[in-house]
Design a protein around this motif. Structure first.
Motif, PDB file in Angstrom:
ATOM      1  N   ALA A  66      38.931  42.021  51.684  1.00  5.30           N
ATOM      2  CA  ALA A  66      37.604  42.458  51.269  1.00  5.30           C
ATOM      3  C   ALA A  66      37.210  43.750  51.979  1.00  5.30           C
ATOM      4  O   ALA A  66      36.498  44.573  51.410  1.00  5.30           O
ATOM      5  CB  ALA A  66      36.575  41.360  51.538  1.00  5.30           C
ATOM      6  N   LEU A  67      37.685  43.932  53.200  1.00  4.28           N
ATOM      7  CA  LEU A  67      37.359  45.150  53.938  1.00  4.28           C
ATOM      8  C   LEU A  67      37.871  46.394  53.221  1.00  4.28           C
ATOM      9  O   LEU A  67      37.375  47.489  53.441  1.00  4.28           O
ATOM     10  CB  LEU A  67      37.958  45.103  55.345  1.00  4.28           C
ATOM     11  N   ASN A  68      38.858  46.226  52.343  1.00  8.52           N
ATOM     12  CA  ASN A  68      39.478  47.362  51.672  1.00  8.52           C
ATOM     13  C   ASN A  68      39.028  47.534  50.228  1.00  8.52           C
ATOM     14  O   ASN A  68      39.681  48.233  49.475  1.00  8.52           O
ATOM     15  CB  ASN A  68      41.004  47.204  51.718  1.00  8.52           C
ATOM     16  N   VAL A  69      37.947  46.906  49.800  1.00  6.70           N
ATOM     17  CA  VAL A  69      37.485  47.047  48.422  1.00  6.70           C
ATOM     18  C   VAL A  69      36.942  48.461  48.220  1.00  6.70           C
ATOM     19  O   VAL A  69      36.080  48.919  48.955  1.00  6.70           O
ATOM     20  CB  VAL A  69      36.401  45.991  48.076  1.00  6.70           C
ATOM     21  N   LEU A 108      42.268  41.028  31.082  1.00  7.93           N
ATOM     22  CA  LEU A 108      42.328  42.366  30.496  1.00  7.93           C
ATOM     23  C   LEU A 108      42.086  43.428  31.566  1.00  7.93           C
ATOM     24  O   LEU A 108      42.843  44.398  31.690  1.00  7.93           O
ATOM     25  CB  LEU A 108      41.308  42.501  29.372  1.00  7.93           C
ATOM     26  N   LEU A 109      41.034  43.236  32.360  1.00  6.68           N
ATOM     27  CA  LEU A 109      40.738  44.175  33.447  1.00  6.68           C
ATOM     28  C   LEU A 109      41.901  44.259  34.430  1.00  6.68           C
ATOM     29  O   LEU A 109      42.307  45.352  34.839  1.00  6.68           O
ATOM     30  CB  LEU A 109      39.495  43.710  34.217  1.00  6.68           C
ATOM     31  N   PHE A 145      44.332  51.531  45.976  1.00  2.00           N
ATOM     32  CA  PHE A 145      42.944  51.434  45.550  1.00  2.00           C
ATOM     33  C   PHE A 145      42.681  49.988  45.155  1.00  2.00           C
ATOM     34  O   PHE A 145      43.359  49.433  44.294  1.00  2.00           O
ATOM     35  CB  PHE A 145      42.730  52.381  44.359  1.00  2.00           C
ATOM     36  N   HIS A 146      41.703  49.357  45.795  1.00  2.00           N
ATOM     37  CA  HIS A 146      41.438  47.930  45.605  1.00  2.00           C
ATOM     38  C   HIS A 146      40.166  47.737  44.783  1.00  2.00           C
ATOM     39  O   HIS A 146      39.099  48.179  45.177  1.00  2.00           O
ATOM     40  CB  HIS A 146      41.297  47.256  46.967  1.00  2.00           C
ATOM     41  N   VAL A 147      40.316  47.069  43.649  1.00  2.00           N
ATOM     42  CA  VAL A 147      39.197  46.815  42.753  1.00  2.00           C
ATOM     43  C   VAL A 147      38.884  45.324  42.763  1.00  2.00           C
ATOM     44  O   VAL A 147      39.772  44.492  42.589  1.00  2.00           O
ATOM     45  CB  VAL A 147      39.514  47.266  41.311  1.00  2.00           C
ATOM     46  N   LEU A 148      37.612  45.009  42.955  1.00  2.00           N
ATOM     47  CA  LEU A 148      37.135  43.635  42.840  1.00  2.00           C
ATOM     48  C   LEU A 148      36.570  43.488  41.433  1.00  2.00           C
ATOM     49  O   LEU A 148      35.581  44.129  41.082  1.00  2.00           O
ATOM     50  CB  LEU A 148      36.060  43.352  43.891  1.00  2.00           C
ATOM     51  N   ALA A 149      37.223  42.680  40.595  1.00  2.00           N
ATOM     52  CA  ALA A 149      36.816  42.488  39.201  1.00  2.00           C
ATOM     53  C   ALA A 149      36.149  41.123  39.063  1.00  2.00           C
ATOM     54  O   ALA A 149      36.749  40.099  39.380  1.00  2.00           O
ATOM     55  CB  ALA A 149      38.030  42.586  38.281  1.00  2.00           C
ATOM     56  N   VAL A 150      34.898  41.124  38.591  1.00  2.00           N
ATOM     57  CA  VAL A 150      34.115  39.888  38.516  1.00  2.00           C
ATOM     58  C   VAL A 150      33.673  39.663  37.076  1.00  2.00           C
ATOM     59  O   VAL A 150      32.942  40.488  36.512  1.00  2.00           O
ATOM     60  CB  VAL A 150      32.876  39.959  39.442  1.00  2.00           C
ATOM     61  N   ASP A 151      34.100  38.555  36.495  1.00  2.00           N
ATOM     62  CA  ASP A 151      33.720  38.237  35.117  1.00  2.00           C
ATOM     63  C   ASP A 151      33.908  36.748  34.891  1.00  2.00           C
ATOM     64  O   ASP A 151      34.897  36.174  35.350  1.00  2.00           O
ATOM     65  CB  ASP A 151      34.577  39.030  34.119  1.00  2.00           C
ATOM     66  N   SER A 172      48.300  51.127  39.010  1.00  2.00           N
ATOM     67  CA  SER A 172      48.747  50.813  40.377  1.00  2.00           C
ATOM     68  C   SER A 172      47.611  50.406  41.312  1.00  2.00           C
ATOM     69  O   SER A 172      47.699  50.618  42.523  1.00  2.00           O
ATOM     70  CB  SER A 172      49.526  51.974  40.987  1.00  2.00           C
ATOM     71  N   CYS A 173      46.545  49.862  40.776  1.00  2.00           N
ATOM     72  CA  CYS A 173      45.453  49.366  41.615  1.00  2.00           C
ATOM     73  C   CYS A 173      45.778  47.966  42.109  1.00  2.00           C
ATOM     74  O   CYS A 173      46.442  47.192  41.426  1.00  2.00           O
ATOM     75  CB  CYS A 173      44.147  49.300  40.824  1.00  2.00           C
ATOM     76  N   GLN A 174      45.287  47.665  43.280  1.00  2.00           N
ATOM     77  CA  GLN A 174      45.303  46.289  43.758  1.00  2.00           C
ATOM     78  C   GLN A 174      44.054  45.645  43.170  1.00  2.00           C
ATOM     79  O   GLN A 174      42.967  46.218  43.244  1.00  2.00           O
ATOM     80  CB  GLN A 174      45.246  46.254  45.283  1.00  2.00           C
ATOM     81  N   VAL A 175      44.177  44.478  42.555  1.00  2.00           N
ATOM     82  CA  VAL A 175      43.059  43.860  41.861  1.00  2.00           C
ATOM     83  C   VAL A 175      42.837  42.449  42.377  1.00  2.00           C
ATOM     84  O   VAL A 175      43.764  41.657  42.479  1.00  2.00           O
ATOM     85  CB  VAL A 175      43.311  43.803  40.331  1.00  2.00           C
ATOM     86  N   THR A 176      41.575  42.152  42.696  1.00  2.00           N
ATOM     87  CA  THR A 176      41.169  40.790  43.025  1.00  2.00           C
ATOM     88  C   THR A 176      40.196  40.368  41.952  1.00  2.00           C
ATOM     89  O   THR A 176      39.165  41.019  41.755  1.00  2.00           O
ATOM     90  CB  THR A 176      40.494  40.723  44.411  1.00  2.00           C
TER      91      THR A 176
END
Length: 144
Positions: free
Chosen positions: A95-98, A52-53, A38-44, A61-65
């Protein structure tokens, strides 16, 4: 005797080739596993909030960008039309997998709300977006 020496000389080379092939296969499996996560795009814009995010999401176990601005998120998603720099092919592939976008509401430039509007008006419209804020002053987070 020469034949035996030749065979013995080749054995370490063949083992090395087999190890490299096995290593390549393991790397491919790891890449495939990462694509399935599961890919999460975290923007802050706050580095503390991004860290923290990232830590919380990786614990599940998320993939995080993590990105520091709405503009960078739009560029990452391929939605920044006036960008002079093209995203790398690996970024475009990731990005295709967000699967989820989490964004701060109040950021300089493109706010989280602006990012939400752009995402929902694009091919990314089916990706859930969580808009959050650590602001404590209601007037600073009101939608205008």
């Amino acid at each position: 005797m020469e034949l035996i020496d030749t065979v013995l000389d080749r054995q370490p080379q063949e083992e090395e080739i087999m190890q490299k092939q096995k290593q390549g296969e393991e790397e491919e499996e790891e890449e495939e596993e990462e694509r399935r996560r599961f890919h999460v795009l975290a923007v802050d814009d706050s580095v503390i909030d991004r860290k923290l995010l990232e830590k919380l999401l990786k614990a599940f176990s998320c993939q995080v960008t993590c990105l520091e601005s709405g503009e960078k998120a739009l560029e990452y998603l391929g939605l920044l039309h006036n960008s002079t720099t093209a995203a790398s092919s690996s970024q475009q592939h990731q990005a295709l997998n967000v699967n989820l976008i989490m964004t701060d509401f109040s950021m300089p430039g493109t706010s989280g709300y602006d990012l939400l509007k752009r995402v929902k008006g694009s091919s990314w419209k089916d990706v859930p977006v969580v808009v959050m804020s650590s602001e404590n002053v209601p007037s600073r987070i009101s939608i205008k």
